[in-house]
Scaffold this motif. Sequence first.
Motif, PDB file in Angstrom:
ATOM      1  N   GLU A 161       0.743   6.241 -11.407  1.00  0.00           N
ATOM      2  CA  GLU A 161      -0.359   7.106 -12.657  1.00  0.00           C
ATOM      3  C   GLU A 161      -1.375   6.539 -11.771  1.00  0.00           C
ATOM      4  OE1 GLU A 161      -1.340   8.007 -17.366  1.00  0.00           O
ATOM      5  OE2 GLU A 161      -0.416   6.358 -16.605  1.00  0.00           O
ATOM      6  N   TYR A 162      -2.371   5.580 -12.165  1.00  0.00           N
ATOM      7  CA  TYR A 162      -3.570   5.936 -11.628  1.00  0.00           C
ATOM      8  C   TYR A 162      -3.945   5.853 -10.148  1.00  0.00           C
ATOM      9  CZ  TYR A 162      -7.773   3.145 -11.140  1.00  0.00           C
ATOM     10  OH  TYR A 162      -9.266   2.309 -11.092  1.00  0.00           O
ATOM     11  N   ASN A 163      -2.981   6.004  -9.409  1.00  0.00           N
ATOM     12  CA  ASN A 163      -3.470   5.811  -7.370  1.00  0.00           C
ATOM     13  C   ASN A 163      -2.853   7.115  -8.061  1.00  0.00           C
ATOM     14  OD1 ASN A 163      -3.324   3.213  -7.329  1.00  0.00           O
ATOM     15  ND2 ASN A 163      -1.716   2.922  -6.024  1.00  0.00           N
ATOM     16  N   SER A 164      -2.119   7.920  -8.360  1.00  0.00           N
ATOM     17  CA  SER A 164      -2.563   9.898  -8.135  1.00  0.00           C
ATOM     18  C   SER A 164      -3.536  10.330  -8.442  1.00  0.00           C
ATOM     19  CB  SER A 164      -1.096  10.717  -8.814  1.00  0.00           C
ATOM     20  OG  SER A 164      -0.853  10.541 -10.238  1.00  0.00           O
ATOM     21  N   THR A 165      -4.279   9.522  -9.649  1.00  0.00           N
ATOM     22  CA  THR A 165      -5.881  10.148 -10.432  1.00  0.00           C
ATOM     23  C   THR A 165      -7.068   9.510  -9.662  1.00  0.00           C
ATOM     24  OG1 THR A 165      -5.110   9.241 -12.024  1.00  0.00           O
ATOM     25  CG2 THR A 165      -4.132  11.136 -11.786  1.00  0.00           C
ATOM     26  N   ASN A 166      -7.162   9.054  -8.573  1.00  0.00           N
ATOM     27  CA  ASN A 166      -7.930   7.279  -8.607  1.00  0.00           C
ATOM     28  C   ASN A 166      -7.490   7.982  -6.892  1.00  0.00           C
ATOM     29  OD1 ASN A 166      -9.655   6.374 -11.515  1.00  0.00           O
ATOM     30  ND2 ASN A 166      -7.542   7.002 -11.715  1.00  0.00           N
ATOM     31  N   TYR A 167      -9.673   7.782  -6.079  1.00  0.00           N
ATOM     32  CA  TYR A 167      -9.123   7.452  -4.397  1.00  0.00           C
ATOM     33  C   TYR A 167      -9.231   5.772  -5.097  1.00  0.00           C
ATOM     34  CZ  TYR A 167     -11.884   6.875  -0.398  1.00  0.00           C
ATOM     35  OH  TYR A 167     -12.385   6.868   0.455  1.00  0.00           O
ATOM     36  N   ARG A 168      -8.673   5.109  -3.868  1.00  0.00           N
ATOM     37  CA  ARG A 168      -8.849   3.787  -3.802  1.00  0.00           C
ATOM     38  C   ARG A 168      -9.388   3.587  -2.220  1.00  0.00           C
ATOM     39  NH1 ARG A 168      -4.857   0.733  -6.648  1.00  0.00           N
ATOM     40  NH2 ARG A 168      -6.509   0.274  -6.137  1.00  0.00           N
ATOM     41  N   LEU A 169     -11.347   3.640  -2.728  1.00  0.00           N
ATOM     42  CA  LEU A 169     -12.017   3.390  -1.927  1.00  0.00           C
ATOM     43  C   LEU A 169     -12.114   3.259  -0.439  1.00  0.00           C
ATOM     44  CD1 LEU A 169     -12.089   0.222  -3.518  1.00  0.00           C
ATOM     45  CD2 LEU A 169     -13.569   2.257  -3.302  1.00  0.00           C
ATOM     46  N   SER A 170     -10.396   3.582   0.347  1.00  0.00           N
ATOM     47  CA  SER A 170     -10.418   3.916   1.598  1.00  0.00           C
ATOM     48  C   SER A 170      -8.800   5.545   1.800  1.00  0.00           C
ATOM     49  CB  SER A 170     -10.131   2.814   2.167  1.00  0.00           C
ATOM     50  OG  SER A 170      -9.104   3.315   3.761  1.00  0.00           O
ATOM     51  N   MET A 171      -9.137   6.003   2.584  1.00  0.00           N
ATOM     52  CA  MET A 171      -7.956   6.615   2.466  1.00  0.00           C
ATOM     53  C   MET A 171      -6.653   6.349   3.610  1.00  0.00           C
ATOM     54  SD  MET A 171      -7.256  10.351   5.044  1.00  0.00           S
ATOM     55  CE  MET A 171      -7.986  11.291   4.122  1.00  0.00           C
ATOM     56  N   PHE A 172      -7.198   5.124   4.068  1.00  0.00           N
ATOM     57  CA  PHE A 172      -6.419   4.710   4.190  1.00  0.00           C
ATOM     58  C   PHE A 172      -5.434   3.743   3.900  1.00  0.00           C
ATOM     59  CE2 PHE A 172      -7.775   5.530   8.395  1.00  0.00           C
ATOM     60  CZ  PHE A 172      -7.647   6.232   9.646  1.00  0.00           C
ATOM     61  N   TYR A 173      -6.219   2.768   2.794  1.00  0.00           N
ATOM     62  CA  TYR A 173      -5.686   1.805   1.561  1.00  0.00           C
ATOM     63  C   TYR A 173      -5.095   2.696   1.099  1.00  0.00           C
ATOM     64  CZ  TYR A 173      -6.048  -1.536  -1.620  1.00  0.00           C
ATOM     65  OH  TYR A 173      -5.748  -2.714  -2.490  1.00  0.00           O
ATOM     66  N   ASP A 174      -5.033   3.249   0.592  1.00  0.00           N
ATOM     67  CA  ASP A 174      -4.838   5.053  -0.800  1.00  0.00           C
ATOM     68  C   ASP A 174      -3.157   5.358  -0.399  1.00  0.00           C
ATOM     69  OD1 ASP A 174      -4.436   7.305  -2.563  1.00  0.00           O
ATOM     70  OD2 ASP A 174      -6.738   7.342  -2.356  1.00  0.00           O
ATOM     71  N   LEU A 175      -3.630   5.816   0.967  1.00  0.00           N
ATOM     72  CA  LEU A 175      -1.866   5.616   1.880  1.00  0.00           C
ATOM     73  C   LEU A 175      -1.123   4.412   1.834  1.00  0.00           C
ATOM     74  CD1 LEU A 175      -3.149   8.427   4.492  1.00  0.00           C
ATOM     75  CD2 LEU A 175      -1.872   8.746   2.810  1.00  0.00           C
ATOM     76  N   ALA A 176      -1.447   4.062   2.395  1.00  0.00           N
ATOM     77  CA  ALA A 176      -0.632   2.732   2.077  1.00  0.00           C
ATOM     78  C   ALA A 176      -0.361   2.573   0.720  1.00  0.00           C
ATOM     79  CB  ALA A 176      -1.491   1.421   2.465  1.00  0.00           C
ATOM     80  N   LYS A 177      -0.974   1.976  -0.493  1.00  0.00           N
ATOM     81  CA  LYS A 177      -0.574   1.860  -1.463  1.00  0.00           C
ATOM     82  C   LYS A 177       0.701   2.539  -2.011  1.00  0.00           C
ATOM     83  CE  LYS A 177      -1.792  -1.763  -1.051  1.00  0.00           C
ATOM     84  NZ  LYS A 177      -0.921  -2.908  -0.582  1.00  0.00           N
ATOM     85  N   MET A 178      -0.195   3.831  -2.093  1.00  0.00           N
ATOM     86  CA  MET A 178       1.039   4.499  -2.661  1.00  0.00           C
ATOM     87  C   MET A 178       2.193   4.859  -2.290  1.00  0.00           C
ATOM     88  SD  MET A 178       0.789   6.659  -5.408  1.00  0.00           S
ATOM     89  CE  MET A 178       1.537   7.912  -6.027  1.00  0.00           C
ATOM     90  N   SER A 179       2.681   5.190  -0.758  1.00  0.00           N
ATOM     91  CA  SER A 179       3.313   4.972  -0.247  1.00  0.00           C
ATOM     92  C   SER A 179       4.211   3.884  -0.532  1.00  0.00           C
ATOM     93  CB  SER A 179       3.399   4.869   1.766  1.00  0.00           C
ATOM     94  OG  SER A 179       2.642   6.737   2.020  1.00  0.00           O
ATOM     95  N   VAL A 180       4.097   2.400  -0.752  1.00  0.00           N
ATOM     96  CA  VAL A 180       4.830   1.837  -1.198  1.00  0.00           C
ATOM     97  C   VAL A 180       5.311   1.989  -2.528  1.00  0.00           C
ATOM     98  CG1 VAL A 180       4.922  -0.384  -2.421  1.00  0.00           C
ATOM     99  CG2 VAL A 180       4.105   0.427   0.297  1.00  0.00           C
ATOM    100  N   VAL A 181       5.171   3.196  -3.608  1.00  0.00           N
ATOM    101  CA  VAL A 181       4.906   3.651  -4.781  1.00  0.00           C
ATOM    102  C   VAL A 181       6.452   4.203  -4.091  1.00  0.00           C
ATOM    103  CG1 VAL A 181       4.933   4.435  -6.988  1.00  0.00           C
ATOM    104  CG2 VAL A 181       2.976   3.029  -6.184  1.00  0.00           C
ATOM    105  N   ARG A 182       6.071   5.727  -3.775  1.00  0.00           N
ATOM    106  CA  ARG A 182       6.787   6.337  -3.142  1.00  0.00           C
ATOM    107  C   ARG A 182       8.598   5.558  -2.369  1.00  0.00           C
ATOM    108  NH1 ARG A 182       8.433  11.040  -5.318  1.00  0.00           N
ATOM    109  NH2 ARG A 182      10.417  11.907  -4.264  1.00  0.00           N
ATOM    110  N   MET A 183       7.963   4.410  -2.125  1.00  0.00           N
ATOM    111  CA  MET A 183       9.268   3.529  -1.642  1.00  0.00           C
ATOM    112  C   MET A 183      10.220   3.539  -2.310  1.00  0.00           C
ATOM    113  SD  MET A 183       8.252   1.457   1.676  1.00  0.00           S
ATOM    114  CE  MET A 183       7.555   1.403   2.995  1.00  0.00           C
ATOM    115  N   ALA A 184       9.773   2.850  -3.740  1.00  0.00           N
ATOM    116  CA  ALA A 184      10.796   2.539  -4.933  1.00  0.00           C
ATOM    117  C   ALA A 184      11.169   3.866  -5.723  1.00  0.00           C
ATOM    118  CB  ALA A 184       9.744   1.958  -6.149  1.00  0.00           C
TER     119      ALA A 184
END
Length: 303
Positions: A161-184
């Motif tokens: 919920e948080y990551n889908s509506t907020n920029y996480r300070l870096s596109m690469f970091y953003d992709l990395a952390k949201m990808s893990v959510v999607r893995m689950a």
Amino acid sequence: MKPLHGKVALVAGATRGAGRGIAVELGAAGATVYVTGRTTRTQRSEYNRPETIEETAELVYHEGGRGIAVQVDHLDPEQVQALIARIEKEQGRLDILVNDVWGAEHLAQWNVPMWEHSLERGLRMLRLAVDTHLITSHFALPLLTRSKNGLVVEITDGTAEYNSTNYRLSMFYDLAKMSVVRMAKSLAHELLPYSCTAVAVTPGWMRSEIMLDHFGVTEENWRDATVKEPHFIISETPRFVGRAVAALAGDPEVARWNGHSVSSGGLAQVYGFCDLDGSQPDCWRYLVEVQDAGKPANASGYR
């Protein structure tokens, strides 16, 4: 009888931080815990940090579990395959897989447009955050699915919920952390026929060894860091997310979380566990309602 007595866990990426906290709490609940990472007492990773997997294994023993340290680079399929073969040979089972491999803080360039960010460092970050989890699951899941009610925990930073509506300070970091959510989410679908569960879990603002060093404090005087960053008042120890994972692993109805994205603070409200100081910091609600809202730092009602 401890709730995880007889259970076998693999915490991939347990040298420090959340991985160490999770390994220790699984051990405290009675599990045999394989703790992996690249840094040992005789060899350091590119991080060049002092924490070692042997120290983590000793902490697991200290809390009443059985800790087994194995040096593994989770980007190397052969090393991961050998690890799983060893677990199968020594234990004959795997009940809990925690994918916590990360190791990329030093690669991020915060608040830098992706076209100005080092491409080499950004792609390395994605490999460490995403490929490691995929490689580990590829080899570990055939063994885990033999155990009824097996559990996979994908450790990330931020809820879906948080990551889908907020920029996480870096596109690469953003992709990395949201990808893990999607893995689950994807693993939840693929594991369903095997009566196994996959959950994405995030700690809050965690007082890892690296974070404490960043602020020049220790766990004993961590509140001194609030002079520099007042919102650090909502922070939590790595043991808090460890207790969250241990609570999930000990829940006979853990399948209710299949595919969900949850936080240490949110799970504390459900299972009733606390951090080492007896508090229940609810970081992600605090971030939305206090920090992101531009209000003065005040953790009253949030821990």
